[in-house]
Design an enzyme around this catalytic site. Structure first.
Site, PDB file in Angstrom:
ATOM      1  N   ALA A  50       0.858  -1.189   0.000  1.00 35.93           N
ATOM      2  CA  ALA A  50       0.000   0.000   0.000  1.00 35.93           C
ATOM      3  C   ALA A  50       0.889   1.230   0.000  1.00 35.93           C
ATOM      4  CB  ALA A  50      -0.894   0.022   1.249  1.00 35.93           C
TER       5      ALA A  50
ATOM      6  N   THR B 131      -6.536  -1.131   8.092  1.00 42.69           N
ATOM      7  CA  THR B 131      -6.209  -0.243   9.207  1.00 42.69           C
ATOM      8  C   THR B 131      -7.463   0.171   9.977  1.00 42.69           C
ATOM      9  OG1 THR B 131      -5.428   2.013   9.664  1.00 42.69           O
ATOM     10  CG2 THR B 131      -6.313   1.633   7.486  1.00 42.69           C
ATOM     11  N   ASP B 132      -7.268   0.544  11.235  1.00 43.60           N
ATOM     12  CA  ASP B 132      -8.401   1.069  12.025  1.00 43.60           C
ATOM     13  C   ASP B 132      -8.843   2.447  11.539  1.00 43.60           C
ATOM     14  OD1 ASP B 132      -6.203   2.525  12.954  1.00 43.60           O
ATOM     15  OD2 ASP B 132      -6.484   1.994  15.068  1.00 43.60           O
ATOM     16  N   GLU B 133      -7.997   3.086  10.707  1.00 46.91           N
ATOM     17  CA  GLU B 133      -8.352   4.442  10.253  1.00 46.91           C
ATOM     18  C   GLU B 133      -9.586   4.464   9.364  1.00 46.91           C
ATOM     19  OE1 GLU B 133      -5.241   6.904   8.765  1.00 46.91           O
ATOM     20  OE2 GLU B 133      -3.754   6.035  10.098  1.00 46.91           O
TER      21      GLU B 133
ATOM     22  N   TYR C  60      -5.526   8.755   2.282  1.00 46.56           N
ATOM     23  CA  TYR C  60      -5.012   7.416   2.604  1.00 46.56           C
ATOM     24  C   TYR C  60      -6.108   6.507   3.142  1.00 46.56           C
ATOM     25  CZ  TYR C  60      -3.140   3.752   5.594  1.00 46.56           C
ATOM     26  OH  TYR C  60      -2.926   2.542   6.211  1.00 46.56           O
TER      27      TYR C  60
ATOM     28  N   LYS D  80      -7.942   3.017   1.684  1.00 47.89           N
ATOM     29  CA  LYS D  80      -7.933   1.732   2.409  1.00 47.89           C
ATOM     30  C   LYS D  80      -9.368   1.248   2.623  1.00 47.89           C
ATOM     31  CE  LYS D  80      -4.995  -0.372   3.800  1.00 47.89           C
ATOM     32  NZ  LYS D  80      -4.120  -1.409   3.161  1.00 47.89           N
TER      33      LYS D  80
ATOM     34  N   TYR E 298       2.961  17.238  16.306  1.00 46.96           N
ATOM     35  CA  TYR E 298       1.932  17.977  15.566  1.00 46.96           C
ATOM     36  C   TYR E 298       0.919  18.569  16.542  1.00 46.96           C
ATOM     37  CZ  TYR E 298       3.271  15.452  11.235  1.00 46.96           C
ATOM     38  OH  TYR E 298       3.920  14.932  10.152  1.00 46.96           O
TER      39      TYR E 298
ATOM     40  N   ASN F  56       0.238  11.303  21.834  1.00 48.66           N
ATOM     41  CA  ASN F  56       1.531  11.501  21.165  1.00 48.66           C
ATOM     42  C   ASN F  56       2.543  12.182  22.078  1.00 48.66           C
ATOM     43  OD1 ASN F  56       0.432  10.366  18.881  1.00 48.66           O
ATOM     44  ND2 ASN F  56      -0.076  12.335  17.917  1.00 48.66           N
TER      45      ASN F  56
ATOM     46  N   HIS G 240      -6.451  16.090  11.028  1.00 52.20           N
ATOM     47  CA  HIS G 240      -5.797  15.153  11.954  1.00 52.20           C
ATOM     48  C   HIS G 240      -6.797  14.366  12.805  1.00 52.20           C
ATOM     49  CE1 HIS G 240      -2.116  14.827  14.904  1.00 52.20           C
ATOM     50  NE2 HIS G 240      -2.556  13.648  14.492  1.00 52.20           N
TER      51      HIS G 240
END
Ligand code: NAD
Ligand code: TDX
Length: 332
Positions: free
Chosen positions: A80, A121-123, A148, A152, A205, A247, A274
């Site tokens: 990917a 992905t969990d996204e 992205y 997916k 970020y 983060n 984000h």
């Protein structure tokens, strides 16, 4: 013993999976990898040549894919375009690889009746509020945020359609954020580790309150092998290891483990769109297939990962300056 095709097997998680398969099974592996900027043949160094063969090529190359599918029993599809920040600058390769590439593989799986496992992905589920008591489950509605994650999500839906319409023997897994060796320096944890090793301050970020649910790449690999061996065809399994951290806490831990003051980092421009928080409920995988993670101590896993980057500068150094120039151009 069976023949396994691993797409994207020279990337971060794919190469960890190939190492895991060689150490824990007697399968033989063909890696199909385009060796984009994110792929590195050196990530497969040291593996036995009689069990691992690297084929450089594109998953959207139908004749090549057809030929390789005729040689294997099973396929695990990692290939990917994987980096959110890149997808915000130039989405096109994400459509070509994640959508058209996955379609090309599904057509070959259909033609050859090959067992297919799709890595996602969990996204695809979007994000959660910081105080939301719920976590993502297999029935959470899709709501991707970035180019992205939307590609997916599209690839997952293609797999589901090929299962239902054509009887392709496939499973899907959606995993949370991985860390461990062989991860490209563009990603959060390796970027901060290699910054520290280079004497550069880590870059957070925005406020740094965003939460990711960390899992060691080797635990992701054992989960995928479990699903390949015991999963129910047509099903989706979420993979996670209860590793939620914001983060800021991760950067502070990297600094502490490096014997530096925990406030020695910079806040930089936030990522547009984000996602705030990801969190996985992996009950289905644990109860139905009996999987459990081995790396339960994030601090120990992170310390080992820092050590790996310290010892393998020749693996990551060639990419570091280009990545930092890209981020600097965006104020990150
Ligand atoms: P990566 O970017 O490190 O590796 C991707 C690999 O795919 C590279 O080796 C690259 O050369 C190869 N590739 C790219 N385009 C290709 C093409 N057209 N044909 C053949 N090979 C191609 O990515 P990663 O972080 O290892 O992610 C692997 C998979 O896991 C992806 O599907 C990603 O969506 C998924 N995933 C990643 C994470 C994470 O935390 N990194 C979490 C959940 C799921
Ligand atoms: O320098 C940075 N500073 C920073 O604060 C970078 C590179 C990132 N971040 C933040 C953004 C995210 O909140 O850290 C978090 C993690 O960022 P990434 O490593 O880019 O990962 P993420 O966007 O969460 O996506 C990752 O997990 C899910 C993988 O890259 C995806 O492929 C996977 O699907």
């Amino acid at each position: 013993m069976s023949q396994l095709l691993v797409t994207g097997g020279a990337g971060f998680i794919g190469s960890n999976f190939v190492h895991h398969v060689i150490a824990n099974t007697d399968h033989e592996v063909i890696v199909l990898d385009k060796l984009t900027y994110a792929g590195n043949a050196a990530s497969l160094a040291g593996l036995p040549e009689h069990r691992v063969r690297l084929v450089q090529g594109d998953i959207a190359d139908a004749p090549l894919v057809d030929d390789l599918f005729s040689q294997v029993d099973s396929v695990v599809h990692y290939a990917a375009e994987s980096h959110n920040d890149n997808s915000l600058s130039d989405p096109r390769p994400f459509l070509d690889t994640n959508i058209v590439g996955t379609y090309t593989l599904l057509e070959a799986a259909r033609a050859h009746d090959v067992r297919f496992h799709h890595i996602s992905t969990d996204e695809v589920y979007g994000d959660l509020e910081l105080d939301d008591p719920e976590r993502f489950t297999e029935s959470t509605p899709y709501n991707p945020s970035s180019p992205y994650s939307s590609t997916k999500a599209g690839s997952d839906l293609l797999v589901r359609a090929w299962v239902r319409s054509f009887g392709v023997r496939a499973t899907i897994s959606n995993c949370s954020n991985n860390y461990g060796p062989y991860q490209h320096v563009e990603k959060f944890i390796p970027r901060q580790i290699t910054n520290v090793l280079r004497g550069i301050r880590p870059k957070l970020y925005g406020t740094g309150e965003n939460v990711r649910d960390w899992i060691h790449a080797d635990d992701h690999s054992s989960a995928v092998l479990t699903i390949l061996e015991k999963g129910t065809l047509g099903e989706t399994y979420l993979i996670g290891a209860d590793g939620e951290k914001d983060n800021k806490a991760v950067v502070e831990l990297i600094l502490r483990l490096s014997d530096l003051p925990t406030d020695a980092y910079d806040h930089v421009s936030d990522r547009p769109g984000h996602d705030l928080r990801y969190a996985i409920d992996s009950t289905k995988l644990r109860t139905e297939l009996g999987w459990a993670p081995r790396y339960r101590d994030f601090e120990a896993g992170l310390a080992a990962t820092i050590e790996w980057y310290r010892e393998n500068e020749s693996w990551w150094a060639p990419a570091k300056d280009g990545v930092e120039a890209f981020y600097a151009s965006k104020g990150q």
